[in-house]
Design a protein around this motif. Structure first.
Motif, PDB file in Angstrom:
ATOM      1  N   LEU A 169      15.104 -16.279  14.024  1.00  0.00           N
ATOM      2  CA  LEU A 169      14.340 -15.554  13.260  1.00  0.00           C
ATOM      3  C   LEU A 169      13.971 -16.127  12.040  1.00  0.00           C
ATOM      4  O   LEU A 169      12.962 -15.651  11.585  1.00  0.00           O
ATOM      5  N   ILE A 170      14.701 -17.078  11.424  1.00  0.00           N
ATOM      6  CA  ILE A 170      14.370 -17.798  10.089  1.00  0.00           C
ATOM      7  C   ILE A 170      13.031 -18.489  10.524  1.00  0.00           C
ATOM      8  O   ILE A 170      12.358 -18.613   9.638  1.00  0.00           O
ATOM      9  N   GLY A 171      13.069 -19.292  11.652  1.00  0.00           N
ATOM     10  CA  GLY A 171      11.727 -19.630  12.084  1.00  0.00           C
ATOM     11  C   GLY A 171      10.621 -19.028  12.041  1.00  0.00           C
ATOM     12  O   GLY A 171       9.586 -19.402  11.613  1.00  0.00           O
ATOM     13  N   GLN A 172      10.950 -17.801  12.610  1.00  0.00           N
ATOM     14  CA  GLN A 172       9.594 -16.879  12.597  1.00  0.00           C
ATOM     15  C   GLN A 172       9.318 -16.188  11.082  1.00  0.00           C
ATOM     16  O   GLN A 172       7.913 -16.406  11.087  1.00  0.00           O
ATOM     17  N   LEU A 173      10.064 -16.288  10.446  1.00  0.00           N
ATOM     18  CA  LEU A 173       9.885 -15.782   9.071  1.00  0.00           C
ATOM     19  C   LEU A 173       9.462 -16.937   7.989  1.00  0.00           C
ATOM     20  O   LEU A 173       8.480 -16.489   7.200  1.00  0.00           O
ATOM     21  N   GLY A 174      10.227 -17.931   7.878  1.00  0.00           N
ATOM     22  CA  GLY A 174      10.012 -19.113   7.256  1.00  0.00           C
ATOM     23  C   GLY A 174       9.735 -20.405   7.806  1.00  0.00           C
ATOM     24  O   GLY A 174       9.428 -21.391   6.760  1.00  0.00           O
ATOM     25  N   GLY A 175       9.303 -20.460   8.963  1.00  0.00           N
ATOM     26  CA  GLY A 175       9.029 -21.712   9.832  1.00  0.00           C
ATOM     27  C   GLY A 175      10.478 -22.344  10.080  1.00  0.00           C
ATOM     28  O   GLY A 175      11.225 -22.408   9.718  1.00  0.00           O
ATOM     29  N   TRP A 176      10.083 -23.313  11.125  1.00  0.00           N
ATOM     30  CA  TRP A 176      11.292 -24.032  11.786  1.00  0.00           C
ATOM     31  C   TRP A 176      11.824 -24.970  10.895  1.00  0.00           C
ATOM     32  O   TRP A 176      13.090 -25.187  11.030  1.00  0.00           O
ATOM     33  N   ARG A 177      11.200 -25.425   9.922  1.00  0.00           N
ATOM     34  CA  ARG A 177      11.650 -26.181   9.098  1.00  0.00           C
ATOM     35  C   ARG A 177      12.975 -25.448   8.195  1.00  0.00           C
ATOM     36  O   ARG A 177      14.000 -26.244   7.686  1.00  0.00           O
ATOM     37  N   ALA A 178      12.612 -24.427   7.811  1.00  0.00           N
ATOM     38  CA  ALA A 178      13.505 -23.651   6.990  1.00  0.00           C
ATOM     39  C   ALA A 178      15.013 -23.438   7.932  1.00  0.00           C
ATOM     40  O   ALA A 178      15.788 -23.204   7.217  1.00  0.00           O
ATOM     41  N   ALA A 179      14.718 -23.041   9.393  1.00  0.00           N
ATOM     42  CA  ALA A 179      16.025 -22.990   9.865  1.00  0.00           C
ATOM     43  C   ALA A 179      16.947 -24.222   9.983  1.00  0.00           C
ATOM     44  O   ALA A 179      18.201 -24.066   9.922  1.00  0.00           O
ATOM     45  N   PHE A 180      16.353 -25.444   9.894  1.00  0.00           N
ATOM     46  CA  PHE A 180      17.146 -26.693   9.891  1.00  0.00           C
ATOM     47  C   PHE A 180      17.760 -26.856   8.354  1.00  0.00           C
ATOM     48  O   PHE A 180      18.941 -27.320   8.411  1.00  0.00           O
ATOM     49  N   ALA A 181      17.048 -26.372   7.538  1.00  0.00           N
ATOM     50  CA  ALA A 181      17.516 -26.460   6.238  1.00  0.00           C
ATOM     51  C   ALA A 181      18.650 -25.482   5.898  1.00  0.00           C
ATOM     52  O   ALA A 181      19.782 -25.767   5.276  1.00  0.00           O
ATOM     53  N   ALA A 182      18.601 -24.030   6.774  1.00  0.00           N
ATOM     54  CA  ALA A 182      19.752 -23.440   6.341  1.00  0.00           C
ATOM     55  C   ALA A 182      20.953 -23.994   7.189  1.00  0.00           C
ATOM     56  O   ALA A 182      22.182 -23.626   6.546  1.00  0.00           O
ATOM     57  N   VAL A 183      21.024 -24.594   8.356  1.00  0.00           N
ATOM     58  CA  VAL A 183      22.019 -25.061   8.945  1.00  0.00           C
ATOM     59  C   VAL A 183      22.670 -26.264   8.235  1.00  0.00           C
ATOM     60  O   VAL A 183      23.759 -26.482   8.318  1.00  0.00           O
ATOM     61  N   ALA A 184      21.881 -27.157   7.496  1.00  0.00           N
ATOM     62  CA  ALA A 184      22.322 -27.962   6.657  1.00  0.00           C
ATOM     63  C   ALA A 184      23.120 -27.473   5.444  1.00  0.00           C
ATOM     64  O   ALA A 184      24.196 -28.048   5.253  1.00  0.00           O
ATOM     65  N   ALA A 185      22.638 -26.309   5.014  1.00  0.00           N
ATOM     66  CA  ALA A 185      23.619 -25.819   3.746  1.00  0.00           C
ATOM     67  C   ALA A 185      24.946 -25.348   4.502  1.00  0.00           C
ATOM     68  O   ALA A 185      26.081 -25.280   4.024  1.00  0.00           O
ATOM     69  N   LEU A 186      24.719 -24.609   5.817  1.00  0.00           N
ATOM     70  CA  LEU A 186      26.151 -24.168   6.498  1.00  0.00           C
ATOM     71  C   LEU A 186      26.980 -25.283   6.909  1.00  0.00           C
ATOM     72  O   LEU A 186      28.170 -24.975   6.475  1.00  0.00           O
ATOM     73  N   SER A 187      26.407 -26.292   7.254  1.00  0.00           N
ATOM     74  CA  SER A 187      27.478 -27.604   7.462  1.00  0.00           C
ATOM     75  C   SER A 187      28.329 -27.938   6.036  1.00  0.00           C
ATOM     76  O   SER A 187      29.209 -28.525   6.408  1.00  0.00           O
ATOM     77  N   ALA A 188      27.574 -28.099   4.995  1.00  0.00           N
ATOM     78  CA  ALA A 188      28.296 -28.398   3.855  1.00  0.00           C
ATOM     79  C   ALA A 188      29.411 -27.444   3.385  1.00  0.00           C
ATOM     80  O   ALA A 188      30.373 -27.852   3.031  1.00  0.00           O
ATOM     81  N   LEU A 189      28.900 -26.291   3.642  1.00  0.00           N
ATOM     82  CA  LEU A 189      30.015 -25.031   3.281  1.00  0.00           C
ATOM     83  C   LEU A 189      31.114 -25.194   4.100  1.00  0.00           C
ATOM     84  O   LEU A 189      32.495 -25.252   3.761  1.00  0.00           O
ATOM     85  N   VAL A 190      30.924 -25.418   5.751  1.00  0.00           N
ATOM     86  CA  VAL A 190      32.009 -25.783   6.392  1.00  0.00           C
ATOM     87  C   VAL A 190      32.821 -26.928   6.139  1.00  0.00           C
ATOM     88  O   VAL A 190      34.332 -26.882   6.347  1.00  0.00           O
ATOM     89  N   ALA A 191      32.337 -28.046   5.871  1.00  0.00           N
ATOM     90  CA  ALA A 191      33.058 -29.108   5.362  1.00  0.00           C
ATOM     91  C   ALA A 191      34.046 -28.881   4.194  1.00  0.00           C
ATOM     92  O   ALA A 191      35.163 -29.327   4.266  1.00  0.00           O
ATOM     93  N   VAL A 192      33.444 -27.859   3.155  1.00  0.00           N
ATOM     94  CA  VAL A 192      34.540 -27.692   1.991  1.00  0.00           C
ATOM     95  C   VAL A 192      35.832 -26.765   2.797  1.00  0.00           C
ATOM     96  O   VAL A 192      36.811 -26.916   2.133  1.00  0.00           O
ATOM     97  N   ALA A 193      35.178 -25.961   3.408  1.00  0.00           N
ATOM     98  CA  ALA A 193      36.324 -24.945   4.142  1.00  0.00           C
ATOM     99  C   ALA A 193      37.277 -25.652   4.963  1.00  0.00           C
ATOM    100  O   ALA A 193      38.440 -25.284   4.852  1.00  0.00           O
ATOM    101  N   LEU A 194      36.915 -26.761   5.548  1.00  0.00           N
ATOM    102  CA  LEU A 194      37.983 -27.567   6.337  1.00  0.00           C
ATOM    103  C   LEU A 194      38.820 -28.251   5.510  1.00  0.00           C
ATOM    104  O   LEU A 194      39.950 -28.650   5.898  1.00  0.00           O
ATOM    105  N   ALA A 195      38.230 -28.846   4.214  1.00  0.00           N
ATOM    106  CA  ALA A 195      39.228 -29.469   3.267  1.00  0.00           C
ATOM    107  C   ALA A 195      40.058 -28.731   2.520  1.00  0.00           C
ATOM    108  O   ALA A 195      41.111 -29.103   2.350  1.00  0.00           O
ATOM    109  N   VAL A 196      39.899 -27.449   2.615  1.00  0.00           N
ATOM    110  CA  VAL A 196      40.542 -26.472   1.745  1.00  0.00           C
ATOM    111  C   VAL A 196      41.576 -25.880   2.796  1.00  0.00           C
ATOM    112  O   VAL A 196      42.980 -25.652   2.422  1.00  0.00           O
ATOM    113  N   LEU A 197      41.290 -25.650   4.098  1.00  0.00           N
ATOM    114  CA  LEU A 197      42.066 -24.722   5.051  1.00  0.00           C
ATOM    115  C   LEU A 197      43.159 -25.669   5.693  1.00  0.00           C
ATOM    116  O   LEU A 197      44.147 -25.032   6.222  1.00  0.00           O
TER     117      LEU A 197
END
Length: 405
Positions: A169-197
């Motif tokens: 859906l992100i690819g349809q709305l903002g292009g396929w590059r935006a989809a990869f960028a969104a998953v990059a941000a998610l990966s960083a957030l999960v790294a923080v969650a693992l460090a905390v939890l």
């Protein structure tokens, strides 16, 4: 017979008194969700991504193949290389690398750079899976290990429900590059969650190469790995090309592709928990059902999957069956190798991702040589082979006990 319920109480009680529990299990589920979303993102973006990078659909499918190859090699190698390093720190580092890899994919000016990014995704994914798959036993009480394992692996199925369709859906709305960028941000957030939890997770003992190789002497381990290879290889031979299959074989318009993938994913989540519950009682019986249903669903797509109603029905059955593969096969291996969980997990992840790579590669060759219907026959035939392997396994009269008593 040694059972999982009996053996999970012997690891020194690290999972007790640390306050980790279900929050830590949830963080691991988020990690598996993120790595599988990263791995599978090209599935929903294959056509526009291939067009932008100037390659065919079959060549674009190599973005899955190279990721699987690297993960297959990287999982056992990383498990050996990290030695006695704290597993929490290793997992956080791997998620940070995954974030960088997805940013590189979002920027990629050509197919060569995209392949480099996908190599890094494979390295991160293989390591996360190898370490996370067997950690439930260290985080919750023995009676909850099966449920916690299902929750960790639910990240795989939820990635199909939310990750791949959302990326599409992100690819349809903002292009396929935006989809990869969104998953990059998610990966960083999960790294923080693992460090905390996550609590501190020192190694129970360094995994040795001879210990990993010794597992192959057990016929039940070999059978489990063969089943993994056939089911996963068959699935990815067909599913890697599900978008062009839906468009050209089923006659579905591009506007409803993300909705159909959502149907598949919802069924996959249900299949994960149904498969986990069934495997807790009988891994062999559960895998017999999964193999038969998966083979039937894939083989019937050219016959009954024409139009939106037929495509919806078969994708739902397909998702329900495949959703239980990860947790059921992992449960099998944990049951037959209870004293070598990390080594068994490394082999599991290695074979799993080698099967992804070979399945995607074989599917690409089938698409280019036989057309889209041919790739469905290939996928169904491999799943049928898994059914035969489970039925003929050593000691087929019983099943692998999961509980004491």
């Amino acid at each position: 017979m040694t059972t999982i319920e009996e053996t999970t109480g012997r690891d020194g009680g690290l999972r007790r008194g640390r306050g980790a529990g279900w929050a830590a299990v949830g963080a691991l589920a988020a990690a598996t969700f993120t790595v599988v979303t990263s791995e599978m993102l090209p599935v929903g973006l294959l056509t526009p991504m291939g067009g932008a990078l100037g390659v065919t659909d079959g060549t674009a499918g190599l973005t899955l193949t190279v990721t699987g190859v690297v993960a297959a090699v990287g999982a056992p190698v990383l498990t050996l290389a990290v030695g006695r390093a704290d597993r929490r720190r290793v997992l956080c580092g791997l998620l940070a690398m995954l974030a960088a890899a997805n940013l590189l994919a979002a920027w990629a000016p050509g197919f060569g750079v995209m392949l480099v990014a996908r190599v890094l995704v494979g390295a991160g994914m293989g390591g996360v899976w190898a370490l996370a798959a067997g950690l439930a036993v260290r985080l919750v009480a023995a009676r909850s290990v099966a449920a916690a394992t299902s929750l960790i692996f639910s990240g795989v199925a939820v990635a199909s429900v939310l990750g791949v369709p959302a990326g599409t859906l992100i690819g349809q709305l903002g292009g396929w590059r935006a989809a990869f960028a969104a998953v990059a941000a998610l990966s960083a957030l999960v790294a923080v969650a693992l460090a905390v939890l996550l609590p501190p997770l020192p190694a129970e003992g360094a995994v040795r190469l001879d210990g990993v190789l010794r597992l192959f002497r057990d016929a039940r381990v070999r059978t489990g790995l063969i089943v993994v290879a056939l089911l996963v290889g068959g699935h990815f031979a067909a599913y890697t090309y599900v978008r062009p299959v839906l468009e050209e074989v089923s006659g579905v318009g591009p506007g409803v592709i993300s909705t159909l993938l959502l149907v598949y994913g919802v069924a996959g989540v249900a299949g994960n928990f149904v498969g986990g519950a069934g495997a807790g009682r009988s891994p062999r019986g559960t895998l017999l059902v999964i193999s038969g249903v998966l083979a039937g669903a894939v083989l019937l797509v050219p016959l009954l999957g024409v139009g939106v109603p037929g495509a919806v029905a078969l994708l739902a059955v397909w998702g329900l069956a495949y959703g239980g593969v990860s947790v059921s096969t992992q449960t099998w291996l944990m049951a037959v190798a209870p004293r070598a969980r990390e080594a068994a997990s490394a082999l599991f992840v290695g074979v799993f991702n080698a099967a992804i790579a070979l399945g995607a590669f074989g599917g690409g060759r089938a698409v280019d040589g036989w057309g889209l219907t041919g790739v469905l026959w290939l996928g169904g035939a491999l799943a049928a082979g898994a059914l035969v392997a489970v039925a003929c396994r050593p000691g087929a009269g019983g099943g692998v006990a999961m509980r004491s008593g």
